[in-house]
Scaffold this motif. Structure first.
Motif, PDB file in Angstrom:
ATOM      1  N   VAL A 240       0.836  -1.207   0.000  1.00 46.19           N
ATOM      2  CA  VAL A 240       0.000   0.000   0.000  1.00 46.19           C
ATOM      3  C   VAL A 240       0.871   1.258   0.000  1.00 46.19           C
ATOM      4  N   ALA A 244       1.291   3.797  -3.229  1.00 51.05           N
ATOM      5  CA  ALA A 244       0.872   5.195  -3.072  1.00 51.05           C
ATOM      6  C   ALA A 244       1.990   6.153  -3.469  1.00 51.05           C
ATOM      7  N   PHE A 256      -5.409   7.347  -4.961  1.00 44.82           N
ATOM      8  CA  PHE A 256      -5.236   5.930  -4.642  1.00 44.82           C
ATOM      9  C   PHE A 256      -6.289   5.577  -3.608  1.00 44.82           C
ATOM     10  N   ILE A 258      -8.924   2.326  -1.821  1.00 46.30           N
ATOM     11  CA  ILE A 258      -9.090   0.907  -1.530  1.00 46.30           C
ATOM     12  C   ILE A 258     -10.501   0.675  -1.000  1.00 46.30           C
ATOM     13  N   TRP A 292      -4.438   2.242   7.559  1.00 42.47           N
ATOM     14  CA  TRP A 292      -4.270   2.960   6.295  1.00 42.47           C
ATOM     15  C   TRP A 292      -5.055   4.268   6.287  1.00 42.47           C
ATOM     16  N   TRP A 297      -2.546   6.983   4.519  1.00 41.12           N
ATOM     17  CA  TRP A 297      -1.746   6.376   3.452  1.00 41.12           C
ATOM     18  C   TRP A 297      -2.481   6.377   2.124  1.00 41.12           C
ATOM     19  N   ILE A 298      -3.805   6.385   2.162  1.00 39.15           N
ATOM     20  CA  ILE A 298      -4.606   6.328   0.941  1.00 39.15           C
ATOM     21  C   ILE A 298      -5.482   7.563   0.850  1.00 39.15           C
ATOM     22  N   ASP A 299      -5.875   7.905  -0.367  1.00 36.14           N
ATOM     23  CA  ASP A 299      -6.687   9.102  -0.580  1.00 36.14           C
ATOM     24  C   ASP A 299      -8.140   8.877  -0.218  1.00 36.14           C
ATOM     25  N   THR A 332      -7.931  10.884   4.708  1.00 33.19           N
ATOM     26  CA  THR A 332      -8.552   9.892   3.837  1.00 33.19           C
ATOM     27  C   THR A 332     -10.057  10.125   3.764  1.00 33.19           C
TER      28      THR A 332
END
Length: 406
Positions: A240, A244, A256, A258, A292, A297-299, A332
């Protein structure tokens, strides 16, 4: 699958936002100036598109355009298009073969570029196009000889684990992680994707009586970890984080996201978990989805809340506030995955025979400001709309178009 999973377990609006300086939207509109209104377009097994393998290029293209037009007609703004269903590709990739869902033969060119066409045509319709990749699934069978001779899994048999009647790349091998990223980033390099999207499949879901045989990799790389489970979670975390970073390096504007299984951990296991009694992504597929989100870590995250309001083992009404609290204060964005495919299915419980169930989901979610929209599984069900559940959502909540969050 012998346990409670996203699509198999149990029998089992939107936030009101305003633009700067604008008055709030009328309550009856149940809409915002910006919100995610998405649908997944699944290609594995020809679920949603193409309707069958072996169609002509013109017929495939016509069906794909019809799916994009369908999204527009339902006032959706995003299509999440599955372009790497089983370690293959729906674009001309130097890393992996053409997908057999197109021609019926893995590695055979369909004579056109589905992903490139989808990006161009989605943007022409005002839609975002999120490219959906499955990282580790190689095949929905367990016979390597059925893969095209040039397939990376045949050239690197030590990368492959057979489990539960399917073939997977081993997430514990650094060379696998690098290859998977290279294969995905090829599409990011070539096309102005609005997002890269992963679903819930990291380590495979458990199968009773079977073991995912990654012992050799664990012996080589797992020495610093207190348990194999902790090592596996670190492997997924690395995928991940590295993905990213590489996306942002190539195309800073590409998101990015999930869509994980909807339960991180049950409160009976971890006090930070949800009031549920379900499979746990943290423990069972080694995906620390809460981390995450909390670490940014992710958008965006789209937990698959594929259960009805009031379901005892996983109540939609309890999971929405749990996820809203997880997303609170993080960078996020939170969208919610909705099980349109269950609506009107006679095998589902009474709640899913009610055309208002999904509309009620959006009403409930509207009380939580962290919820920025919804994504519906999946395109074929948006089209058939067995009992009018999607039409009800559109009438109650999507009276006007909305831009996706940016």
């Amino acid at each position: 699958m012998g346990r409670l999973t996203r699509r198999a377990f149990a029998l089992a609006a939107l936030s009101t936002f305003t633009t700067t300086g604008a008055a709030a939207a009328p309550v009856g509109d149940r809409r915002a100036a910006t919100e995610m209104r998405g649908m997944w377009l699944a290609t594995v097994g020809n679920r949603d598109w193409p309707s069958r393998s072996g169609l002509t290029a013109a017929a495939q293209r016509a069906e794909l355009m019809a799916m994009l037009d369908l999204a527009v007609s339902r006032r959706l703004n995003t299509v999440i298009f599955q372009v790497r269903p089983t370690a293959d590709a729906l674009w001309p990739s130097p890393y992996e073969p053409w997908s057999q869902v197109l021609t019926g033969t893995q590695g055979r060119s369909p004579g056109w570029d589905p992903l490139g066409t989808a990006v161009t045509e989605a943007h022409a319709r005002g839609l975002q196009l999120h490219a959906w990749f499955n990282p580790y699934r190689i095949a929905t069978h367990d016979d390597p000889s059925r893969l095209v001779a040039s397939h990376p899994a045949r050239r690197h048999p030590k990368w492959v684990i057979s489990f539960g009647g399917k073939l997977y790349y081993n997430p514990g091998l650094p060379e696998v992680r690098a290859f998977v990223q290279d294969a995905i980033l090829d599409a990011v390099k070539k096309y102005p994707l609005d997002a890269v999207h992963f679903d819930d499949y990291f380590y495979p879901y458990p199968v009773a009586g079977q073991t995912f045989d990654d012992g050799a990799a664990y012996d080589t790389y797992g020495g610093a970890f207190p348990s194999r489970a902790a090592w596996r979670r670190d492997n997924v975390d690395r995928l991940v984080l590295e993905t990213a970073a590489r996306i942002k390096e190539l195309r800073p504007a590409t998101q990015f996201g999930i869509s994980p299984f909807g339960v991180w951990r049950n409160a009976s296991t971890d006090s930070r978990g949800s009031d549920t009694r379900a499979l746990q992504s943290y423990d069972d597929i080694h995906a620390d989805t809460r981390k995450w989100v909390r670490e940014g870590w992710i958008d965006y995250v789209v937990p698959q809340l594929y259960w009805n309001i009031g379901l005892s083992v996983a109540d939609y009404a309890k999971l929405v506030p749990w996820w809203a609290e997880v997303a609170k204060g993080s960078r996020t964005r939170l969208y919610l995955g909705e099980a349109l495919y269950r609506a009107g299915d006679p095998a589902q419980p009474a709640a899913w025979q009610n055309p208002a169930e999904l509309s009620d989901h959006l009403d409930l979610a509207a009380a939580h400001s962290q919820v920025r929209g919804h994504v519906f599984f999946a395109a074929k069900d948006v089209r058939t709309d067995r009992i009018g559940a999607m039409a009800r959502v559109v009438a109650d909540h999507y009276r006007q178009p909305a831009e996706p969050p940016r």
